[in-house]
Motif scaffolding. Sequence first.
Motif, PDB file in Angstrom:
ATOM      1  N   THR A  12     -72.140  11.900 -25.186  1.00 44.98           N
ATOM      2  CA  THR A  12     -72.694  11.114 -26.288  1.00 44.98           C
ATOM      3  C   THR A  12     -73.671  11.979 -27.064  1.00 44.98           C
ATOM      4  OG1 THR A  12     -72.468   9.104 -24.972  1.00 44.98           O
ATOM      5  CG2 THR A  12     -73.933   9.001 -26.883  1.00 44.98           C
ATOM      6  N   TYR A  13     -73.397  12.179 -28.341  1.00 43.68           N
ATOM      7  CA  TYR A  13     -74.316  12.908 -29.207  1.00 43.68           C
ATOM      8  C   TYR A  13     -75.312  11.923 -29.801  1.00 43.68           C
ATOM      9  CZ  TYR A  13     -70.974  16.797 -29.266  1.00 43.68           C
ATOM     10  OH  TYR A  13     -70.146  17.825 -28.928  1.00 43.68           O
ATOM     11  N   THR A  14     -76.453  12.461 -30.162  1.00 49.65           N
ATOM     12  CA  THR A  14     -77.403  11.645 -30.913  1.00 49.65           C
ATOM     13  C   THR A  14     -77.488  12.225 -32.312  1.00 49.65           C
ATOM     14  OG1 THR A  14     -78.597  11.321 -28.869  1.00 49.65           O
ATOM     15  CG2 THR A  14     -79.708  10.653 -30.897  1.00 49.65           C
ATOM     16  N   PRO A  21     -70.551   8.385 -29.431  1.00 45.58           N
ATOM     17  CA  PRO A  21     -69.776   8.702 -28.233  1.00 45.58           C
ATOM     18  C   PRO A  21     -68.568   9.562 -28.586  1.00 45.58           C
ATOM     19  CG  PRO A  21     -69.374   6.420 -28.910  1.00 45.58           C
ATOM     20  CD  PRO A  21     -70.265   7.034 -29.958  1.00 45.58           C
ATOM     21  N   ALA A  22     -68.649  10.857 -28.236  1.00 48.94           N
ATOM     22  CA  ALA A  22     -67.545  11.773 -28.555  1.00 48.94           C
ATOM     23  C   ALA A  22     -66.485  11.751 -27.454  1.00 48.94           C
ATOM     24  CB  ALA A  22     -68.067  13.185 -28.756  1.00 48.94           C
ATOM     25  N   LEU A  23     -66.925  11.590 -26.203  1.00 47.63           N
ATOM     26  CA  LEU A  23     -65.995  11.441 -25.072  1.00 47.63           C
ATOM     27  C   LEU A  23     -66.418  10.208 -24.293  1.00 47.63           C
ATOM     28  CD1 LEU A  23     -65.784  15.149 -23.781  1.00 47.63           C
ATOM     29  CD2 LEU A  23     -64.148  13.943 -25.261  1.00 47.63           C
ATOM     30  N   GLY A  40     -54.587  15.639 -30.767  1.00 51.32           N
ATOM     31  CA  GLY A  40     -55.254  14.436 -31.247  1.00 51.32           C
ATOM     32  C   GLY A  40     -55.765  14.679 -32.649  1.00 51.32           C
ATOM     33  N   GLU A  41     -56.013  13.592 -33.377  1.00 52.64           N
ATOM     34  CA  GLU A  41     -56.458  13.758 -34.750  1.00 52.64           C
ATOM     35  C   GLU A  41     -57.897  14.271 -34.782  1.00 52.64           C
ATOM     36  OE1 GLU A  41     -57.068   9.254 -34.080  1.00 52.64           O
ATOM     37  OE2 GLU A  41     -56.178  10.965 -33.061  1.00 52.64           O
ATOM     38  N   SER A  42     -58.327  14.696 -35.951  1.00 53.57           N
ATOM     39  CA  SER A  42     -59.681  15.197 -36.127  1.00 53.57           C
ATOM     40  C   SER A  42     -60.689  14.119 -35.717  1.00 53.57           C
ATOM     41  CB  SER A  42     -59.879  15.587 -37.592  1.00 53.57           C
ATOM     42  OG  SER A  42     -61.162  16.118 -37.767  1.00 53.57           O
ATOM     43  N   SER A  44     -61.261  13.187 -32.594  1.00 44.18           N
ATOM     44  CA  SER A  44     -60.878  12.478 -31.365  1.00 44.18           C
ATOM     45  C   SER A  44     -61.603  13.009 -30.127  1.00 44.18           C
ATOM     46  CB  SER A  44     -59.354  12.538 -31.170  1.00 44.18           C
ATOM     47  OG  SER A  44     -58.896  13.870 -31.120  1.00 44.18           O
ATOM     48  N   GLY A  45     -62.281  14.169 -30.258  1.00 42.25           N
ATOM     49  CA  GLY A  45     -63.071  14.681 -29.140  1.00 42.25           C
ATOM     50  C   GLY A  45     -62.556  15.969 -28.521  1.00 42.25           C
ATOM     51  N   LYS A  46     -61.534  16.575 -29.130  1.00 41.81           N
ATOM     52  CA  LYS A  46     -60.907  17.771 -28.554  1.00 41.81           C
ATOM     53  C   LYS A  46     -61.892  18.933 -28.410  1.00 41.81           C
ATOM     54  CE  LYS A  46     -57.885  18.188 -31.887  1.00 41.81           C
ATOM     55  NZ  LYS A  46     -58.407  17.131 -32.780  1.00 41.81           N
ATOM     56  N   SER A  47     -62.611  19.230 -29.486  1.00 39.66           N
ATOM     57  CA  SER A  47     -63.543  20.366 -29.442  1.00 39.66           C
ATOM     58  C   SER A  47     -64.659  20.124 -28.444  1.00 39.66           C
ATOM     59  CB  SER A  47     -64.163  20.617 -30.821  1.00 39.66           C
ATOM     60  OG  SER A  47     -63.183  21.016 -31.722  1.00 39.66           O
ATOM     61  N   THR A  48     -65.137  18.902 -28.401  1.00 40.66           N
ATOM     62  CA  THR A  48     -66.198  18.569 -27.452  1.00 40.66           C
ATOM     63  C   THR A  48     -65.717  18.811 -26.024  1.00 40.66           C
ATOM     64  OG1 THR A  48     -67.092  16.939 -28.994  1.00 40.66           O
ATOM     65  CG2 THR A  48     -67.725  16.714 -26.678  1.00 40.66           C
ATOM     66  N   LEU A  49     -64.511  18.377 -25.722  1.00 36.22           N
ATOM     67  CA  LEU A  49     -63.954  18.574 -24.379  1.00 36.22           C
ATOM     68  C   LEU A  49     -63.810  20.060 -24.053  1.00 36.22           C
ATOM     69  CD1 LEU A  49     -62.690  17.435 -21.804  1.00 36.22           C
ATOM     70  CD2 LEU A  49     -60.540  17.158 -23.052  1.00 36.22           C
TER      71      LEU A  49
END
Length: 255
Positions: A12-14, A21-23, A40-42, A44-49
């Motif tokens: 969760t980013y602030t 909530p990114a993931l 996944g689309e832009s 969706s949380g891919k980079s964060t993961l």
Amino acid sequence: PALIRVEDVTRTYTNRGQAVPALRGVSLAVPEGQRFGIVGESGSGKSTLLRIIAGLDRATSGRVTSAGVDLSPAPSGGARSESGPTAPRDLGDLRAALQFVFQDPYGSLDPRMTVGDIVAEPLLNPANVRDGGPRTAAARRDAVREMLDAVGLPLDATERYPHQFSGGQRQRIAIARALVCRPRILVADEPVSALDVSVRRQVLDLLARLADEHALTLLLVSHDLGVVRHVADHVAVMHDGLIVEQGPTAQVYDD
Ligand code: ADP
Ligand code: ADP
């Protein structure tokens, strides 16, 4: 045993006081040698993961292990600041085991360095390289030439500069730079999105071939279904911070 294991991870980013909530509870397990695709689309949380798996960001909750390095967040309950990168102490082993190829083969190559120096640079720090890597200048030169050959660049590339190469060739340089470290895991974040359509397939075929030849575990992220399908043997589909489907590529694409 999985080389990468992610269990019920949230992030969760602030953002200006708002929780983003990114993931929202992601789990996956990647066995050694698998070519694992995340699509996944832009947003969706891919980079964060990916960043969490690479130790560049820290999960808010859950458990994460990459190449035997525990990247899980500290147990909750204590007074803890906002999640940040994992402590450097933990990352030593991971740096030698995991390398990145990014979307932009322009931004990630220093325009003032020759290609030979760019590919050799990570070898100057033994911490970047599995088994410490070549120790003499001559051995480093050999390792660089071997890698440039493996990615299909001419050997005289060593004396030239990134701007003298096409986009596809620059991505080959970035791949050589990552693989000269002999990583166990190669993380490719949108590796062909910035390239001309005509060279995308060549670069994807190269990644797949190198993954086989070097017994790499490949983690490939793309918003493009076709890209993931072309390379991955296992696919996870992300939507809105969750993996909504995962399985063998043929099975996922059949639905
Ligand atoms: P993708 O890679 O699939 O495009 P991201 O992981 O970049 O998705 O982003 C997932 C969500 O988290 C998006 O809503 C994005 O805006 C948000 N996000 C990502 N990074 C940050 C950050 N550093 N600060 C705040 N929000 C972020
Ligand atoms: P992607 O190309 O994966 O969609 P973006 O271009 O959205 O990534 O984001 C680029 C960088 O900015 C990433 O490091 C991401 O974590 C960060 N970021 C994304 N969304 C936000 C946001 N809303 N606020 C702050 N940083 C963000």
